[in-house]
Scaffold this active site. Structure first.
Site, short mmCIF file in Angstrom:
data_model
loop_
_atom_site.label_atom_id
_atom_site.label_comp_id
_atom_site.label_asym_id
_atom_site.label_seq_id
_atom_site.Cartn_x
_atom_site.Cartn_y
_atom_site.Cartn_z
N CYS A 349 0.97 -1.16 -0.18
CA CYS A 349 0.02 -0.45 0.23
C CYS A 349 1.35 1.02 0.05
O CYS A 349 1.57 1.47 -0.88
CB CYS A 349 -0.58 0.35 0.68
SG CYS A 349 -2.13 0.80 1.07
N HIS A 476 -3.23 -5.37 -0.40
CA HIS A 476 -3.03 -5.85 1.16
C HIS A 476 -3.19 -7.30 1.38
O HIS A 476 -3.86 -7.94 1.55
CB HIS A 476 -3.69 -5.19 2.25
CG HIS A 476 -3.77 -4.31 2.50
ND1 HIS A 476 -2.78 -3.50 3.34
CD2 HIS A 476 -4.61 -3.14 1.87
CE1 HIS A 476 -3.46 -1.91 3.95
NE2 HIS A 476 -3.37 -1.77 2.93
N GLU A 478 -1.87 -9.50 2.71
CA GLU A 478 -1.23 -9.86 4.21
C GLU A 478 -2.96 -10.84 4.66
O GLU A 478 -2.86 -11.49 5.04
CB GLU A 478 -0.92 -9.47 5.49
CG GLU A 478 -1.92 -8.11 5.33
CD GLU A 478 -1.60 -6.84 5.21
OE1 GLU A 478 -1.47 -5.71 5.25
OE2 GLU A 478 -0.95 -7.29 3.85
#
Length: 560
Positions: A349, A476, A478
């Site tokens: 990001c 993102h 994750e």
């Protein structure tokens, strides 16, 4: 929610911005939740007010009981019927987490609602597991049960009776302590569960199974004759692999919220998943971005030296997302160091935007290149505000949720990490993007934007083909990482950081040699003086669920 106070904001596929606890459920259960799975006081009150405005209450006096409590129960029953595991039909059991502490004013309407709900559905349809801390005084080593006794008494006074007690403690509770809790809390001895400290959090499901927690829950719900025996063979095997990881990989986490590890919880978990898959023990070196800047050198030379020592001693560098201009220059310096010294780098990001800004400054010579987030009047905007965003309403106006990214270069590193697919769906949370007008000069200088959205104008993935591993992503990754199914990009970072020499495919000739470039692959950074501005680091100086942290400059030996 402030990252310093509450930890990260977890993002769901549908764009819901929710508590990080929902991320824990998604990871452990490998499910996909929606924003409706997150019940908040604001949502409930908004729903009640909307009903009142429509006239649903027919002029009655709107009160917490029954209108707010009824709204909570209706929400629970509605959402419980929506499958989240990819299977058809409603689930057999719906798990409800009532957060906070008994007695908190914020949770009182929810406690009353669940009390009414348990009475309405009756025994066999409601099972309450009360989680309580049993502190152990290290001076005498004696477990203290009074806090649990008082919380259960208060819980009963509010209309809820626990079926099981989950006792959190640093050590395993002996039978005498359990018997005392059973006697004073009116809970069967077999339903007193000990949740003591374990080597890593993956042991918890196994610990619960050993204490037959599943049988107690199934018995309370009249499901003993229906449910099958839990199959935790794969989970057990993965946990053993986790415990046997000894070879170290060090990742420098360069961020602005390093005072609270929960601010980057999903990033930490994604690194952990990838590390275990590579049979590596993860050590995260927390590097406050501001400490890398020249201003810190003048104000606090020791903090400056400590931050740079950690960065140079790491096998890989990760710059996570964030907002605001504090620490931005430090992140740019970290990206510059990783790029120039061939250290594996992953920017997420804001981390991707930082990488682009650094490249424009250092390679293109645009020394005033920046983001309009940091300087709205800049003459060289590398990162700009998204056209559809709102500059007056900040909440819920970002580009949120799962969005599709198409690979523009078929043989790029990112595409290969994802399994040579043509597109990927990942979750987003941002309101700034790389300036499309800057793409041509950046690519002519060597940067490659290998992933874009469906319009082709929004940059999603950037790579530096001449670098062993230098990737930035606007999304993102994750948030979708799971134990046993790590995020491909995190796997790539750990793979690149784990070995000083590793052959991977790249666009130019199909192969390249990965080198850390810092001379310290699997080495240890020197002992450094702790430094932290603002809040103290809450989860450092040791193992954080198997992740070894340095406490912002404190060296920790990662060996078991």
């Amino acid at each position: 929610m402030s990252p310093f106070e509450h930890g990260e904001v977890f993002v769901l596929d549908d764009g819901g911005e929710v508590d990080l606890d929902l991320g824990n459920y998604e990871r452990f259960l490998d499910i996909k939740l929606t924003c409706d799975n997150n019940i908040t006081t604001g949502k409930i009150y908004q729903s009640v007010i909307e009903k009142e405005r429509r006239g649903d209450y027919l002029g009655k006096t709107v009160q917490v009981v029954p209108h707010v409590t009824d709204a909570i129960q209706e929400w629970i029953e509605r959402v419980a019927k929506i499958p989240v595991d990819g299977k058809e039909g409603p689930a057999d059991v719906c798990v409800i987490e009532l957060g906070g502490t008994i007695g908190d004013i914020e949770s009182m309407p929810f406690i009353e609602a669940l009390g009414q709900f348990s009475y309405r559905v009756g025994p066999g349809n409601f099972c309450l597991v009360h989680v309580s801390l049993v502190p152990i005084l290290h001076v005498v080593g004696e477990p203290k049960t009074k806090p649990t006794q008082h919380s259960v008494r208060q819980l009963r006074g509010l209309g809820l009776t626990p079926n099981l007690l989950a006792c959190r403690s640093s050590k395993e509770l002996d039978d005498n302590v359990k018997a005392k809790l059973a006697q004073f809390c009116h809970v069967p001895l077999s339903n007193i569960l000990t949740l003591h400290d374990v080597p890593n959090i993956w042991h918890i499901p196994l610990l619960l199974k050993d204490q037959k927690a599943h049988e107690a829950i199934l018995k309370a719900l009249n499901l003993l004759g229906v449910a099958a025996e839990p199959n935790l063979k794969e989970w057990t095997s993965r946990t053993k692999v986790y415990d046997r990881c000894h070879e170290i990989v060090r990742i420098a986490m360069v961020g602005k919220y390093t005072g609270l590890s929960d601010a980057y919880l999903s990033v930490l978990k994604a690194l952990l998943h990838a590390s275990v898959a590579r049979n590596r023990k993860l050590i995260v070196d927390w590097v406050p971005a501001g400490d890398l800047e020249d201003a810190t050198y003048n104000e606090d030379p020791e903090a400056y030296k400590a931050a740079w020592s950690l960065l140079k001693g790491a096998n890989g560098v990760l710059v996570p997302g964030g907002f605001g201009d504090r620490g931005v220059q430090g992140k740019i310096l970290a990206a510059k160091y990783a790029r120039e010294h061939n250290v594996p780098f992953l920017g997420i990001c804001l981390g991707m935007q930082i990488a682009v800004i650094e490249f424009a400054r250092s390679v293109l010579g645009l020394h005033d290149a920046t983001s309009t987030e940091f300087n709205p009047e800049t003459k060289t905007p590398c990162v700009i505000f998204m056209p559809e965003g709102s500059k007056t309403h900040m909440g819920g106006t970002m580009r949120l949720g799962s969005r599709r990214t198409y690979f523009e270069v078929a043989d790029c590193k990112s595409a290969k990490l994802y399994g040579n697919v043509s597109f990927v769906d990942e979750r987003h949370r941002h309101r700034y993007e790389v300036n499309p007008d800057m793409i041509s000069p950046l690519e002519n200088a060597g940067l490659s934007f290998v992933g874009k959205d469906e319009t082709g104008r929004r940059m999603e993935i950037v790579e530096l083909p001449s670098h062993p591993f230098f990737i930035g992503v606007q999304f993102h990754p994750e948030f979708k990482s799971r134990p046993g199914k790590p995020s491909p990009l995190f796997s790539g970072l750990i793979a690149a950081a784990s070995e000083s020499r590793r052959t991977i495919m790249v666009p130019s000739n199909g192969h390249a040699k990965l080198t850390n470039g810092n001379g310290m692959c699997n080495g240890h950074s020197p002992k450094l003086k702790a430094h932290q501005k603002g809040n103290g680091f809450n989860s450092s100086n040791g193992s954080l669920n198997g992740i070894y942290t340095n406490g912002n400059g404190v060296y920790v030996d990662g060996s078991c």
